[in-house]
Scaffold this motif. Structure first.
Motif, mmCIF file in Angstrom:
data_model
loop_
_atom_site.group_PDB
_atom_site.id
_atom_site.type_symbol
_atom_site.label_atom_id
_atom_site.label_comp_id
_atom_site.label_asym_id
_atom_site.label_seq_id
_atom_site.Cartn_x
_atom_site.Cartn_y
_atom_site.Cartn_z
ATOM 1 N N GLY A 215 1.179 -1.189 -57.416
ATOM 2 C CA GLY A 215 1.512 -2.608 -57.511
ATOM 3 C C GLY A 215 1.309 -3.410 -56.250
ATOM 4 O O GLY A 215 1.512 -4.642 -56.268
ATOM 5 N N ALA A 216 0.922 -2.811 -55.146
ATOM 6 C CA ALA A 216 0.718 -3.555 -53.908
ATOM 7 C C ALA A 216 -0.590 -4.335 -53.971
ATOM 8 O O ALA A 216 -1.550 -3.916 -54.630
ATOM 9 N N ASP A 217 -0.623 -5.487 -53.254
ATOM 10 C CA ASP A 217 -1.884 -6.213 -53.166
ATOM 11 C C ASP A 217 -2.768 -5.551 -52.105
ATOM 12 O O ASP A 217 -2.364 -4.588 -51.444
ATOM 13 N N ALA A 218 -3.978 -6.082 -51.930
ATOM 14 C CA ALA A 218 -4.941 -5.440 -51.035
ATOM 15 C C ALA A 218 -4.422 -5.368 -49.601
ATOM 16 O O ALA A 218 -4.572 -4.344 -48.924
ATOM 17 N N TRP A 219 -3.809 -6.453 -49.112
ATOM 18 C CA TRP A 219 -3.334 -6.487 -47.725
ATOM 19 C C TRP A 219 -2.208 -5.473 -47.517
ATOM 20 O O TRP A 219 -2.229 -4.698 -46.561
ATOM 21 N N LEU A 220 -1.218 -5.467 -48.432
ATOM 22 C CA LEU A 220 -0.085 -4.563 -48.295
ATOM 23 C C LEU A 220 -0.522 -3.111 -48.505
ATOM 24 O O LEU A 220 -0.068 -2.198 -47.787
ATOM 25 N N ALA A 221 -1.424 -2.879 -49.459
ATOM 26 C CA ALA A 221 -1.912 -1.519 -49.713
ATOM 27 C C ALA A 221 -2.646 -0.958 -48.496
ATOM 28 O O ALA A 221 -2.490 0.213 -48.152
ATOM 29 N N SER A 222 -3.403 -1.796 -47.820
ATOM 30 C CA SER A 222 -4.123 -1.357 -46.626
ATOM 31 C C SER A 222 -3.157 -1.025 -45.501
ATOM 32 O O SER A 222 -3.350 -0.058 -44.760
ATOM 33 N N ARG A 223 -2.099 -1.837 -45.349
ATOM 34 C CA ARG A 223 -1.102 -1.555 -44.316
ATOM 35 C C ARG A 223 -0.383 -0.239 -44.601
ATOM 36 O O ARG A 223 -0.178 0.588 -43.703
ATOM 37 N N ARG A 224 0.002 -0.040 -45.855
ATOM 38 C CA ARG A 224 0.681 1.209 -46.204
ATOM 39 C C ARG A 224 -0.253 2.411 -46.031
ATOM 40 O O ARG A 224 0.184 3.494 -45.599
ATOM 41 N N ALA A 225 -1.523 2.231 -46.376
ATOM 42 C CA ALA A 225 -2.485 3.318 -46.188
ATOM 43 C C ALA A 225 -2.645 3.639 -44.706
ATOM 44 O O ALA A 225 -2.747 4.807 -44.315
ATOM 45 N N PHE A 226 -2.655 2.610 -43.873
ATOM 46 C CA PHE A 226 -2.749 2.827 -42.436
ATOM 47 C C PHE A 226 -1.564 3.659 -41.949
ATOM 48 O O PHE A 226 -1.737 4.602 -41.169
ATOM 49 N N ARG A 227 -0.355 3.328 -42.429
ATOM 50 C CA ARG A 227 0.837 4.085 -42.029
ATOM 51 C C ARG A 227 0.732 5.545 -42.483
ATOM 52 O O ARG A 227 1.079 6.469 -41.754
ATOM 53 N N ALA A 228 0.270 5.737 -43.717
ATOM 54 C CA ALA A 228 0.221 7.091 -44.278
ATOM 55 C C ALA A 228 -0.851 7.958 -43.613
ATOM 56 O O ALA A 228 -0.681 9.173 -43.458
ATOM 57 N N ILE A 229 -1.961 7.323 -43.195
ATOM 58 C CA ILE A 229 -3.112 8.073 -42.693
ATOM 59 C C ILE A 229 -3.096 8.207 -41.177
ATOM 60 O O ILE A 229 -3.671 9.143 -40.624
ATOM 61 N N TYR A 230 -2.407 7.333 -40.478
ATOM 62 C CA TYR A 230 -2.540 7.236 -39.022
ATOM 63 C C TYR A 230 -2.279 8.576 -38.328
ATOM 64 O O TYR A 230 -3.130 9.070 -37.587
ATOM 65 N N ILE A 231 -1.123 9.188 -38.566
ATOM 66 C CA ILE A 231 -0.783 10.413 -37.839
ATOM 67 C C ILE A 231 -1.658 11.595 -38.271
ATOM 68 O O ILE A 231 -2.263 12.256 -37.429
ATOM 69 N N PRO A 232 -1.773 11.906 -39.592
ATOM 70 C CA PRO A 232 -2.649 13.026 -39.962
ATOM 71 C C PRO A 232 -4.109 12.766 -39.603
ATOM 72 O O PRO A 232 -4.830 13.680 -39.172
#
Length: 786
Positions: free
Chosen positions: A324-341
């Motif tokens: 349900g996230a829009d493109a901007w929010l989905a990208s931010r959440r993806a950045f958080r999820a992917i950054y460390i790994p």
């Protein structure tokens, strides 16, 4: 509490940098996009100026004692370092015809004026430094092989024939069947006027344009052998990498679209990965590096790594948009999820590639720099630029609907989730142990160095290898030369003690398997001494009378001793340059030197192309396991710092180690030796393969921390990250398997090995990793239990 303190100590700075970068990046999108554009244009301008860069010195281990000995005596070993041989062959008759001699003279003159040639040491029967000698009743007479009054007449040609027979050049510069002759062309590694490195691509092109294309016809065949020609052919053939690169891009784009269902989600990862390649090439050019034939494949590997990480980012954005996230929010959440790994995986890649620098061969160290720079820019282009671009486009409604359907219908992944259960884990681990035993048994036959005649980097039917085969079959001396340098005090190289010891050494080496023949100053003395005594074979030996020796050496051909008579080379011609042959020769020379070296004489290895290759084989033999230890040590340490669990490190690293062992067994089965061209493959495969394990375990651990059982957590991991890992492995394998069609054999070999490693690393991450997790994981007790 202690666990939380450790997490804060290790991950605190990383988490804080993640939060800061996320906040600044996504609130200043236009500014950063303009910055990325400017950097790309600037580095793109640098990238288009990068040129092939090869060097004879870069290919050899300059710190090895053999090479150090050569470099110390380099000025006294004219023509025994980097050189090429141009063979002029008559298709219709022998060399004793006016038209053939005219072509041979013209080829000699053309070669003389090519930039980069050591003109003082160039040899052919048309050069004045190749002479004949004869003993007559009036004493020694001699002169150049081509007489001053040569006019192409039958009488002149007959005189040339006699001079050749008296010169001792049959089998050296003239073929045994008198149907071809050689122009030996020594080269400078650097232009003596400008100091610039020899441009092997330009030199090879001049050989083709000025000699082969100009003089080869129905009557004359031109053949060229030598290191410079090998490199030139490699550079020419390696340009096909661009074709395979383009095909791989198209295939990857098509598969990405099929997988994601999003045009933006397919095109943007490709763009970001290509930007990473542009930045890499631009930075290499800026740092003063070029691309040699062995590092030309690195840009493709950087593109592959970029795609591998980009798929994870796009897949996470797609799942966030499904939620349900829009493109901007989905990208931010993806950045958080992917950054460390993602950062951990890329740091593992980069530091793993850096470990290649422990191998003291510059061409491999340059490859390490190229690969490490490429991975460093991926951190920026794929972890920052990619989510930034996707924040504008998202993946689109079609991709969202497709992802939702796949998530709901993802029960087919249950077939793999069985490996996260005790029974499935036991089966997978037992199978892995059996495969490990098979791999260890197969890898025992792995050999160091070249296992084939000719240039193994090229295919057996390549023009160069056919030319090399012709030289081997038609001349008494092969193109595989191993030079032992005999050092003495000044003015002592021609003493009886020295020459008798050298003569004994040559007879000793003649008994070594793989040695074809040898020549030295002792041979010159013996031949002339016999000539002084009416050719009697009884006198064909090293005389004990120093005055006789001095008389026999009144004229010494160039290259048999230095100016102050403190060095004489023993030139040993080998049947081939296979690793076993070089090892036997080196060990035999070493044994002889240990027994006979003294303050008056020293037998030192080694020059010649085979001498340098023997040194290279020794360096690689020592360094290959040291390199692997560093690769796995660095990757394990980073995984340990990230996941803070030795068990997790074992789960991620064990599949990679199994793949490395199987890759060695595959190399042994295919007859591929460990050498400069193939040694980096295993490190590159580990660097890319570790990404799979880190992403899989990172997502799996997230679900486990939510309280799910291991099988359920792994099933959810397979539906998300697992599917992208499987897709990435298959896509990369499809891209590199096309290399088997390359005209360059080592590129085809690398394609097979990398395809194998991509697939096995993928299978290891999807099957063996959860199995080991199941067997090694300690179940967490509910809070409050004692």
């Amino acid at each position: 509490m202690a666990q939380n303190n450790v997490e804060q100590t290790l991950l605190g700075p990383i988490k804080r940098s993640e939060q800061l970068i996320e906040r600044v990046l996504f609130h200043r999108r236009i500014t950063f996009l303009l910055l990325f554009l400017v950097i790309t244009l600037a580095l793109g301008y640098q990238a288009i100026q990068i040129r092939p860069d090869a060097s004879f010195v870069k290919m050899i281990p300059t710190n090895h004692p053999y090479v150090q000995n050569y470099l110390r005596h380099r000025d006294d070993l004219s023509g025994l370092g980097n050189s090429v041989k141009i063979v002029v062959q008559s298709r219709t008759g022998d060399i004793f015809s006016a038209p053939f001699q005219q072509v041979l003279q013209q080829v000699t003159d053309e070669a003389f004026f090519i930039k980069g040639v050591d003109r003082s040491a160039l040899k052919s029967i048309w050069t004045p430094n190749v002479r004949w000698t004869e003993v007559t009743e009036e004493g020694f007479v001699g002169g150049p092989i081509i007489p001053p009054d040569y006019d192409g007449s039958p009488q002149s040609l007959e005189k040339v024939r006699q001079n050749i027979l008296r010169s001792g050049q049959v089998g050296l510069l003239v073929a045994n069947d008198f149907k071809s002759a050689i122009v030996q062309v020594p080269l400078f590694d650097r232009d003596p006027e400008t100091g610039e490195k020899l441009n092997y691509q330009a030199f090879s092109q001049k050989l083709e344009a000025l000699i082969r294309d100009k003089y080869q016809n129905d009557d004359i065949q031109i053949r060229v052998v030598g290191f410079a020609k090998i490199v030139g052919d490699l550079i020419e053939g390696a340009q096909s990498v661009a074709v395979f690169f383009a095909i791989a891009i198209v295939i990857t784009l098509a598969l990405l679209f099929i997988y994601s269902g999003s045009f933006a989600g397919s095109l943007i990862p490709i763009i970001c990965s290509l930007v990473a390649v542009v930045w890499q090439l631009g930075l290499l050019r800026w740092f003063g590096y070029g691309l040699d034939p062995y590092s030309m494949l690195v840009p493709f590997l950087i593109f592959a790594i970029g795609v591998s990480h980009a798929v994870q980012v796009v897949n996470t954005i797609r799942l966030e948009q499904v939620a349900g996230a829009d493109a901007w929010l989905a990208s931010r959440r993806a950045f958080r999820a992917i950054y460390i790994p993602g950062l951990t995986a890329l740091l593992s890649d980069g530091l793993g590639f850096v470990t290649l620098s422990v191998i003291e061969i510059q061409v491999i160290q340059d490859l390490a720099v190229a690969a490490s720079v490429g991975v460093a820019v991926i951190i920026i282009t794929n972890l920052l630029l990619l989510p930034l671009l996707m924040s504008y486009t998202g993946v689109g409604q079609r991709a969202i609907r497709q992802a939702a359907r796949r998530t709901n219908a993802g029960q087919h992944w249950r077939h793999l989730s069985v490996f996260a259960t005790p029974k499935g884990a036991a089966v997978a681990t037992a199978t892995a142990l059996v495969v490990l035993v098979v791999g260890l048994w197969g890898s025992q036959n792995l050999q160091i160095g070249d296992l084939d005649k000719g240039a193994p980097e090229l295919r057996a039917d390549a023009r160069y290898n056919l030319d090399n085969l012709f030289v081997t079959e038609n001349y008494a001396t092969s193109s595989d030369i191993f030079v032992v340098m005999v050092a003495t005090p000044a003015e002592q190289c021609s003493s009886f003690a020295t020459l008798s010891r050298v003569d004994y050494f040559q007879r000793y080496m003649a008994q070594v398997e793989g040695v074809q023949s040898s020549v030295s100053l002792a041979d010159v003395s013996k031949r002339v001494t016999a000539g002084l005594n009416e050719g009697s074979l009884k006198w064909r030996s090293v005389s004990r009378n120093q005055f006789v020796i001095n008389a026999s050496l009144s004229y010494v051909p160039a290259g048999f001793m230095n100016g102050d008579c403190s060095l004489l080379p023993v030139i040993i011609f080998l049947d081939d340059h296979k690793a076993q042959t070089l090892s036997r020769v080196s060990e035999s020379v070493e044994r002889f030197a240990q027994q006979h070296n003294s303050s008056d004489i020293s037998f030192e290895m080694a020059a010649g192309n085979s001498g340098f290759e023997a040194a290279t084989n020794e360096v690689i033999s020592r360094a290959q396991y040291e390199m692997l230890a560093w690769v796995y040590g660095v990757v394990s340490l980073l995984c340990l710092l990230t996941f803070r669990s030795v068990r997790t490190v074992v789960c991620i690293i064990a599949p990679l180690m199994l793949t490395s062992i199987l890759c060695q067994a595959l190399m042994a089965a295919m007859g591929i030796g460990v050498k400069v061209a193939t040694l980096p493959v295993i490190a590159l495969g580990v660097g890319i393969g570790v990404d799979y394990g880190i992403y899989i375990y990172s997502r799996l651990n997230t679900f486990l921390l939510e309280g799910r059982s291991l099988p359920d957590a792994y099933l959810e991991t397979l539906k998300t990250t697992g599917s992208s890992v499987a897709f990435t492995g298959l896509t990369l394998a499809i891209g590199v398997v096309l290399w088997v069609f390359s005209p360059i054999k080592f590129q085809a070999d690398m394609g097979i090995l990398l395809t194998f490693m991509f697939l096995w690393n993928m299978l290891g991450a999807l099957i063996l990793l959860p199995a080991l997790t199941c067997l090694l994981r300690r179940e967490r007790r509910p809070e409050g239990d004692s």
